[in-house]
Design a protein around this motif. Structure first.
Motif, PDB file in Angstrom:
ATOM      1  N   UNK A 197       0.839  -1.198   0.000  1.00  0.00           N
ATOM      2  CA  UNK A 197       0.000   0.000   0.000  1.00  0.00           C
ATOM      3  C   UNK A 197       0.872   1.246   0.000  1.00  0.00           C
ATOM      4  N   UNK A 198       0.339   2.314  -0.570  1.00  0.00           N
ATOM      5  CA  UNK A 198       0.993   3.616  -0.564  1.00  0.00           C
ATOM      6  C   UNK A 198       0.187   4.563   0.319  1.00  0.00           C
ATOM      7  N   UNK A 199       0.874   5.535   0.916  1.00  0.00           N
ATOM      8  CA  UNK A 199       0.229   6.412   1.887  1.00  0.00           C
ATOM      9  C   UNK A 199       0.575   7.873   1.611  1.00  0.00           C
ATOM     10  N   UNK A 200      -0.448   8.724   1.777  1.00  0.00           N
ATOM     11  CA  UNK A 200      -0.249  10.161   1.743  1.00  0.00           C
ATOM     12  C   UNK A 200      -0.781  10.763   3.025  1.00  0.00           C
ATOM     13  N   UNK A 201      -0.047  11.691   3.618  1.00  0.00           N
ATOM     14  CA  UNK A 201      -0.416  12.266   4.908  1.00  0.00           C
ATOM     15  C   UNK A 201      -0.639  13.769   4.782  1.00  0.00           C
ATOM     16  N   UNK A 202      -1.591  14.284   5.562  1.00  0.00           N
ATOM     17  CA  UNK A 202      -1.856  15.717   5.611  1.00  0.00           C
ATOM     18  C   UNK A 202      -2.364  16.086   6.992  1.00  0.00           C
ATOM     19  N   UNK A 203      -1.990  17.265   7.451  1.00  0.00           N
ATOM     20  CA  UNK A 203      -2.394  17.745   8.766  1.00  0.00           C
ATOM     21  C   UNK A 203      -3.751  18.440   8.702  1.00  0.00           C
ATOM     22  N   UNK A 204      -4.588  18.142   9.696  1.00  0.00           N
ATOM     23  CA  UNK A 204      -5.913  18.768   9.782  1.00  0.00           C
ATOM     24  C   UNK A 204      -5.963  19.605  11.052  1.00  0.00           C
ATOM     25  N   UNK A 205      -6.276  20.894  10.911  1.00  0.00           N
ATOM     26  CA  UNK A 205      -6.288  21.809  12.039  1.00  0.00           C
ATOM     27  C   UNK A 205      -7.601  21.771  12.814  1.00  0.00           C
ATOM     28  N   UNK A 206      -8.594  21.115  12.259  1.00  0.00           N
ATOM     29  CA  UNK A 206      -9.894  21.042  12.925  1.00  0.00           C
ATOM     30  C   UNK A 206     -10.824  22.156  12.477  1.00  0.00           C
ATOM     31  N   UNK A 207     -12.044  21.788  12.114  1.00  0.00           N
ATOM     32  CA  UNK A 207     -13.039  22.780  11.729  1.00  0.00           C
ATOM     33  C   UNK A 207     -12.737  23.489  10.420  1.00  0.00           C
ATOM     34  N   UNK A 208     -11.879  22.905   9.612  1.00  0.00           N
ATOM     35  CA  UNK A 208     -11.490  23.554   8.366  1.00  0.00           C
ATOM     36  C   UNK A 208     -12.292  23.070   7.181  1.00  0.00           C
ATOM     37  N   UNK A 209     -11.817  23.452   5.987  1.00  0.00           N
ATOM     38  CA  UNK A 209     -12.464  23.055   4.748  1.00  0.00           C
ATOM     39  C   UNK A 209     -12.060  21.621   4.419  1.00  0.00           C
ATOM     40  N   UNK A 210     -13.021  20.720   4.451  1.00  0.00           N
ATOM     41  CA  UNK A 210     -12.727  19.298   4.282  1.00  0.00           C
ATOM     42  C   UNK A 210     -12.307  18.982   2.856  1.00  0.00           C
ATOM     43  N   UNK A 211     -12.954  19.597   1.862  1.00  0.00           N
ATOM     44  CA  UNK A 211     -12.634  19.286   0.464  1.00  0.00           C
ATOM     45  C   UNK A 211     -11.201  19.651   0.131  1.00  0.00           C
ATOM     46  N   UNK A 212     -10.730  20.783   0.665  1.00  0.00           N
ATOM     47  CA  UNK A 212      -9.341  21.182   0.420  1.00  0.00           C
ATOM     48  C   UNK A 212      -8.376  20.213   1.084  1.00  0.00           C
ATOM     49  N   UNK A 213      -8.743  19.734   2.264  1.00  0.00           N
ATOM     50  CA  UNK A 213      -7.902  18.773   2.972  1.00  0.00           C
ATOM     51  C   UNK A 213      -7.816  17.459   2.202  1.00  0.00           C
ATOM     52  N   UNK A 214      -8.943  16.995   1.677  1.00  0.00           N
ATOM     53  CA  UNK A 214      -8.942  15.747   0.912  1.00  0.00           C
ATOM     54  C   UNK A 214      -8.094  15.886  -0.341  1.00  0.00           C
ATOM     55  N   UNK A 215      -8.155  17.047  -0.975  1.00  0.00           N
ATOM     56  CA  UNK A 215      -7.326  17.290  -2.156  1.00  0.00           C
ATOM     57  C   UNK A 215      -5.852  17.220  -1.789  1.00  0.00           C
ATOM     58  N   UNK A 216      -5.500  17.818  -0.674  1.00  0.00           N
ATOM     59  CA  UNK A 216      -4.099  17.824  -0.241  1.00  0.00           C
ATOM     60  C   UNK A 216      -3.597  16.416   0.054  1.00  0.00           C
ATOM     61  N   UNK A 217      -4.388  15.633   0.784  1.00  0.00           N
ATOM     62  CA  UNK A 217      -3.925  14.300   1.161  1.00  0.00           C
ATOM     63  C   UNK A 217      -3.871  13.382  -0.061  1.00  0.00           C
ATOM     64  N   UNK A 218      -4.761  13.581  -1.026  1.00  0.00           N
ATOM     65  CA  UNK A 218      -4.716  12.772  -2.243  1.00  0.00           C
ATOM     66  C   UNK A 218      -3.509  13.144  -3.105  1.00  0.00           C
ATOM     67  N   UNK A 219      -3.105  14.417  -3.058  1.00  0.00           N
ATOM     68  CA  UNK A 219      -1.892  14.818  -3.774  1.00  0.00           C
ATOM     69  C   UNK A 219      -0.660  14.143  -3.175  1.00  0.00           C
ATOM     70  N   UNK A 220      -0.609  14.073  -1.857  1.00  0.00           N
ATOM     71  CA  UNK A 220       0.501  13.377  -1.207  1.00  0.00           C
ATOM     72  C   UNK A 220       0.490  11.889  -1.554  1.00  0.00           C
ATOM     73  N   UNK A 221      -0.693  11.306  -1.622  1.00  0.00           N
ATOM     74  CA  UNK A 221      -0.810   9.901  -2.002  1.00  0.00           C
ATOM     75  C   UNK A 221      -0.316   9.693  -3.428  1.00  0.00           C
ATOM     76  N   UNK A 222      -0.671  10.602  -4.314  1.00  0.00           N
ATOM     77  CA  UNK A 222      -0.227  10.476  -5.712  1.00  0.00           C
ATOM     78  C   UNK A 222       1.292  10.564  -5.816  1.00  0.00           C
ATOM     79  N   UNK A 223       1.902  11.378  -4.966  1.00  0.00           N
ATOM     80  CA  UNK A 223       3.369  11.451  -4.945  1.00  0.00           C
ATOM     81  C   UNK A 223       3.957  10.093  -4.598  1.00  0.00           C
ATOM     82  N   UNK A 224       3.347   9.423  -3.614  1.00  0.00           N
ATOM     83  CA  UNK A 224       3.832   8.094  -3.227  1.00  0.00           C
ATOM     84  C   UNK A 224       3.648   7.095  -4.361  1.00  0.00           C
ATOM     85  N   UNK A 225       2.507   7.158  -5.043  1.00  0.00           N
ATOM     86  CA  UNK A 225       2.258   6.245  -6.162  1.00  0.00           C
ATOM     87  C   UNK A 225       3.236   6.499  -7.309  1.00  0.00           C
TER      88      UNK A 225
END
Length: 280
Positions: free
Chosen positions: A234-262
């Protein structure tokens, strides 16, 4: 709670009076006892004071420890609920400050557990694996505290579907969810958001903890799931969540990190302290 129960009858409405009475009695009683035992107190004043001080200290320690048992039980109940999800009822019936705290904690835990139970609906669950789906993950993340988000993708999973068939692929996806559930804590979130892509949220975790958990997930998957000559990674991408933020932007960020791993060849963790670290 024997001592606490006794003092609850004498001082039913005040924890402070319970605490003060224990300190007074444990300090005075040993001195009185020494004075009665030693006739010539003036001649042996040093020994008497020393013995009294030691005895007072020992009695105070044991008495205060007994008085704090309700607080310790409260802390244990909270830890157990966070670790296993089990709600252990706290004793009620006391009318002082601690009794109020115990009763209100029971109400809050019951309310929180009901909210968690209601959050798992059919609309928010993946029908194949029983994990949350993307909608359920997004809804929980909106009100989630700060933590770290992990996107996990199974490397070359399409080959399994081609070589072994869709049914076997579905069974492996269910196995992956079970493996992740065994590794993760009770209050961590696990969701299947795409065919072979999963989302993990670690509330309150640090960057280093997120990296270690990703590595543990990668090892567990590669050690437990293999078909013939094919070992699943498996490949993994990590992103920090500050709480109460914009979820869609966070998902985009973590998927970008995952794509880097792939893109780096898979079986890699991207976004943690150790960039490009092997996942298994």
């Amino acid at each position: 709670m024997n001592l606490y129960d006794l003092l609850a009858r004498v001082f039913p409405h005040s924890y402070l009076m319970k605490f003060t009475s224990v300190l007074v009695v444990s300090s005075v009683l040993p001195l009185v006892a020494v004075a009665l035992i030693v006739p010539d107190l003036f001649a042996q004043v040093a020994m008497a004071l020393a013995a009294g001080a030691v005895a007072s200290f020992v009695m105070s320690v044991f008495a205060v420890r007994s008085l704090l048992k309700p607080v310790g039980r409260l802390a244990f109940t909270m830890r157990e609920w966070g670790r296993t999800g089990r709600v252990l009822p706290l004793p009620e019936g006391y009318t002082d400050d601690i009794g109020t705290l115990l009763a209100r904690t029971n109400r809050l835990l019951a309310r929180a557990q009901r909210s968690l139970d209601r959050s798992w609906t059919e609309e928010d669950s993946d029908p194949l694996t029983g994990a949350l789906n993307l909608q359920g993950a997004e809804r929980l993340l909106v009100d989630a505290p700060a933590g770290w988000l992990i996107a996990m993708d199974l490397d070359k999973f399409d080959l399994i579907n081609v070589d072994l068939g869709r049914r076997e692929g579905d069974r492996i996806l269910c196995d992956v969810v079970q493996i992740c559930s065994d590794v993760l804590r009770q209050d961590d979130m696990l969701a299947r958001i795409d065919s072979d892509m999963f989302l993990v949220f670690l509330p309150g975790a640090s960057r280093e903890v997120a990296g270690r958990i990703s590595a543990r997930l990668g090892r567990a998957i590669s050690e437990d799931i293999f078909k013939g000559d094919l070992t699943l990674t498996a490949s993994f991408g990590l992103a920090n969540y500050q709480g109460g933020g914009e979820v869609s932007a966070l998902l985009t960020e973590v998927e970008e990190q995952l794509q880097r791993a792939k893109n780096a060849g898979g079986n890699i963790i991207a976004g943690a302290n150790s960039e490009g670290a092997a996942a298994a």
